[in-house]
Design an enzyme around this catalytic site. Structure first.
Site, PDB file in Angstrom:
ATOM      1  N   CYS A 183       0.840  -1.202   0.000  1.00 23.20           N
ATOM      2  CA  CYS A 183       0.000   0.000   0.000  1.00 23.20           C
ATOM      3  C   CYS A 183       0.879   1.258   0.000  1.00 23.20           C
ATOM      4  O   CYS A 183       1.590   1.498  -0.962  1.00 23.20           O
ATOM      5  CB  CYS A 183      -0.973  -0.032   1.174  1.00 23.20           C
ATOM      6  SG  CYS A 183      -2.342   1.146   1.000  1.00 23.20           S
ATOM      7  N   GLU A 224      -2.353  -9.019   3.091  1.00 23.65           N
ATOM      8  CA  GLU A 224      -2.612  -9.575   4.422  1.00 23.65           C
ATOM      9  C   GLU A 224      -4.082  -9.489   4.819  1.00 23.65           C
ATOM     10  O   GLU A 224      -4.520 -10.131   5.784  1.00 23.65           O
ATOM     11  CB  GLU A 224      -1.738  -8.856   5.468  1.00 23.65           C
ATOM     12  CG  GLU A 224      -2.198  -7.495   5.894  1.00 23.65           C
ATOM     13  CD  GLU A 224      -1.935  -6.369   4.901  1.00 23.65           C
ATOM     14  OE1 GLU A 224      -2.294  -5.211   5.203  1.00 23.65           O
ATOM     15  OE2 GLU A 224      -1.368  -6.650   3.827  1.00 23.65           O
ATOM     16  N   HIS A 248      -3.788  -4.705  -0.092  1.00 22.62           N
ATOM     17  CA  HIS A 248      -3.316  -5.325   1.146  1.00 22.62           C
ATOM     18  C   HIS A 248      -3.432  -6.849   1.048  1.00 22.62           C
ATOM     19  O   HIS A 248      -4.509  -7.401   1.277  1.00 22.62           O
ATOM     20  CB  HIS A 248      -4.145  -4.835   2.336  1.00 22.62           C
ATOM     21  CG  HIS A 248      -3.878  -3.424   2.725  1.00 22.62           C
ATOM     22  ND1 HIS A 248      -2.859  -3.072   3.574  1.00 22.62           N
ATOM     23  CD2 HIS A 248      -4.497  -2.272   2.368  1.00 22.62           C
ATOM     24  CE1 HIS A 248      -2.861  -1.760   3.739  1.00 22.62           C
ATOM     25  NE2 HIS A 248      -3.834  -1.246   3.015  1.00 22.62           N
TER      26      HIS A 248
END
Length: 214
Positions: A82, A197, A195
């Site tokens: 990001c 994750e 993202h």
């Protein structure tokens, strides 16, 4: 033996969620602000949320600029996530003019709506597909292996990273009527605008691909 990976802790970023995702994959995660812990680890992640200028100021405050540059010179793998991806570039025009890490030549600019889009929202928050650019894969090593066309990834951003060399863009996404750069790469350096994750199993697969780079 677990692969050791460093997450750069500079006071700004989604560190806990990245750490949990990597530990789910079996990695030995180090959170650090120390030069040796960054340069001696083969895989390093630079997370980031918030404003570009404040993030770069914090890297400078904690004396982390040189360790990041040094680890990439050694051939270690670096992944920016990001804002961390945007910081890989030369400069950003977010709330002024700020110098980046200059690891990938280019600039970060605000995403502007097309005139016909009356419902444009900034920041863009949502789930979008990745569209791979096969001809722009700069090396045999990449983090986008084994992805499916119908998988979506979590984005939240108002600015876009634009490398000077179009070949550095290995994936785009389609948001609000226009294409936006989603993944960039140069040799051992990678960046994801989304993202991974927070992108479920498909995001974990990208992080696993990064861990498996050698």
């Amino acid at each position: 033996m677990k692969k050791k990976i460093a997450i750069i802790d500079y006071g700004i970023g989604n560190i806990l969620s990245v750490q949990r995702a990597l530990e789910t994959l079996g990695a030995n995660v180090i959170l650090n602000k120390k030069e040796k812990e960054i340069t001696d680890v083969s895989h390093v992640i630079l997370p980031g949320v918030g404003a570009f200028g404040a993030a770069m100021n914090n890297l400078n405050k904690f004396n982390l600029l040189n360790p990041i540059l040094e680890t990439t010179k050694k051939g270690n793998f670096l992944l920016g996530i990001c804002l961390g991806m945007q910081m890989l570039l030369s400069k950003s025009f977010e709330f002024g003019n700020h110098q980046g890490l200059d690891l990938i030549k280019g600039k970060v600019v605000k995403i502007e709506p097309k005139k016909e889009n009356k419902f444009f929202k900034s920041p863009y928050i949502g789930w979008s597909n990745l569209q791979l650019i096969e001809k722009n894969k700069s090396s045999k090593k990449n983090i986008l292996s084994n992805l499916k066309d119908d998988e979506k990834y979590y984005f939240i951003h108002s600015y876009e990273a634009i490398p000077d060399d179009p070949a550095s863009v290995i994936s785009k996404t389609f948001e609000q009527g226009r294409y936006v750069n989603a993944v960039i790469s140069k040799e051992n350096i990678f960046g994801c605008q989304f993202h991974p994750e927070k992108s479920r199993e498909q995001g974990l697969r990208i992080l696993k691909n990064f861990l498996n780079l050698n």
